[in-house]
Design a protein around this motif. Structure first.
Motif, PDB file in Angstrom:
ATOM      1  N   MET A   1       8.763 -11.606  -4.512  1.00 50.14           N
ATOM      2  CA  MET A   1       8.291 -11.072  -3.255  1.00 50.14           C
ATOM      3  C   MET A   1       6.938 -10.388  -3.475  1.00 50.14           C
ATOM      4  N   ASP A   2       6.114 -10.418  -2.468  1.00 51.54           N
ATOM      5  CA  ASP A   2       4.801  -9.788  -2.534  1.00 51.54           C
ATOM      6  C   ASP A   2       4.917  -8.337  -2.080  1.00 51.54           C
ATOM      7  N   TYR A   3       5.138  -7.440  -3.049  1.00 51.84           N
ATOM      8  CA  TYR A   3       5.331  -6.023  -2.727  1.00 51.84           C
ATOM      9  C   TYR A   3       4.055  -5.383  -2.216  1.00 51.84           C
ATOM     10  N   LYS A   4       2.909  -5.875  -2.685  1.00 50.22           N
ATOM     11  CA  LYS A   4       1.645  -5.320  -2.200  1.00 50.22           C
ATOM     12  C   LYS A   4       1.527  -5.523  -0.689  1.00 50.22           C
ATOM     13  N   ALA A   5       1.876  -6.712  -0.220  1.00 48.35           N
ATOM     14  CA  ALA A   5       1.816  -6.991   1.219  1.00 48.35           C
ATOM     15  C   ALA A   5       2.854  -6.152   1.971  1.00 48.35           C
ATOM     16  N   LEU A   6       4.040  -6.027   1.398  1.00 53.69           N
ATOM     17  CA  LEU A   6       5.086  -5.216   2.030  1.00 53.69           C
ATOM     18  C   LEU A   6       4.648  -3.763   2.143  1.00 53.69           C
ATOM     19  N   PHE A   7       4.146  -3.214   1.057  1.00 55.65           N
ATOM     20  CA  PHE A   7       3.710  -1.819   1.069  1.00 55.65           C
ATOM     21  C   PHE A   7       2.561  -1.621   2.059  1.00 55.65           C
ATOM     22  N   LYS A   9       1.962  -3.340   4.731  1.00 57.69           N
ATOM     23  CA  LYS A   9       2.562  -3.407   6.065  1.00 57.69           C
ATOM     24  C   LYS A   9       3.244  -2.080   6.425  1.00 57.69           C
ATOM     25  N   MET A  10       3.848  -1.436   5.436  1.00 55.04           N
ATOM     26  CA  MET A  10       4.555  -0.173   5.663  1.00 55.04           C
ATOM     27  C   MET A  10       3.604   1.030   5.633  1.00 55.04           C
ATOM     28  N   PHE A  59       8.904   6.167  -0.014  1.00 55.78           N
ATOM     29  CA  PHE A  59       9.740   5.031   0.367  1.00 55.78           C
ATOM     30  C   PHE A  59      10.682   5.411   1.505  1.00 55.78           C
ATOM     31  N   GLU A  60      11.239   6.590   1.430  1.00 56.34           N
ATOM     32  CA  GLU A  60      12.149   7.040   2.491  1.00 56.34           C
ATOM     33  C   GLU A  60      11.391   7.212   3.814  1.00 56.34           C
ATOM     34  N   SER A  61      10.217   7.780   3.763  1.00 55.33           N
ATOM     35  CA  SER A  61       9.469   8.066   4.993  1.00 55.33           C
ATOM     36  C   SER A  61       9.062   6.810   5.750  1.00 55.33           C
ATOM     37  N   VAL A  62       8.916   5.684   5.050  1.00 53.01           N
ATOM     38  CA  VAL A  62       8.542   4.434   5.729  1.00 53.01           C
ATOM     39  C   VAL A  62       9.735   3.500   5.942  1.00 53.01           C
ATOM     40  N   GLY A  63      10.919   3.945   5.528  1.00 51.22           N
ATOM     41  CA  GLY A  63      12.123   3.157   5.782  1.00 51.22           C
ATOM     42  C   GLY A  63      12.509   2.173   4.696  1.00 51.22           C
TER      43      GLY A  63
END
Length: 79
Positions: A1-7, A9-10, A59-63
């Motif tokens: 998974m592309d965590y950079k894109a996920l982060f 986005k968040m 991580f918690e603050s963005v869900g």
């Protein structure tokens, strides 16, 4: 998974520490911050307690994580 894109986005920066920590959390079930810190200390000597707590809070603050308090204790777990 592309965590950079996920982060991105968040709305959080995809630092190497965050990516490694997130990859580890995906392999865990319910885990305490102390468990995460023990893992990080064993595997990444440059991680400190503040890095772990700040990352878990981000991580918690963005869900990306949910924090639960165990009944009748002062212990919190992350899922």
């Amino acid at each position: 998974m592309d965590y950079k894109a996920l982060f991105k986005k968040m709305g959080i920066k995809a630092t190497p520490a965050r990516v490694k920590l997130y990859e580890y959390l995906l392999t865990c079930g319910h885990i305490t911050s102390e468990d995460v810190f023990s893992w990080a200390k064993k595997n990444y000597k440059d991680y400190n307690r503040a890095t772990i707590y700040n990352t878990l809070n981000s991580f918690e603050s963005v869900g990306l994580l949910v924090k639960f308090k165990l009944p009748n204790t002062n212990t919190f777990i992350y899922d």
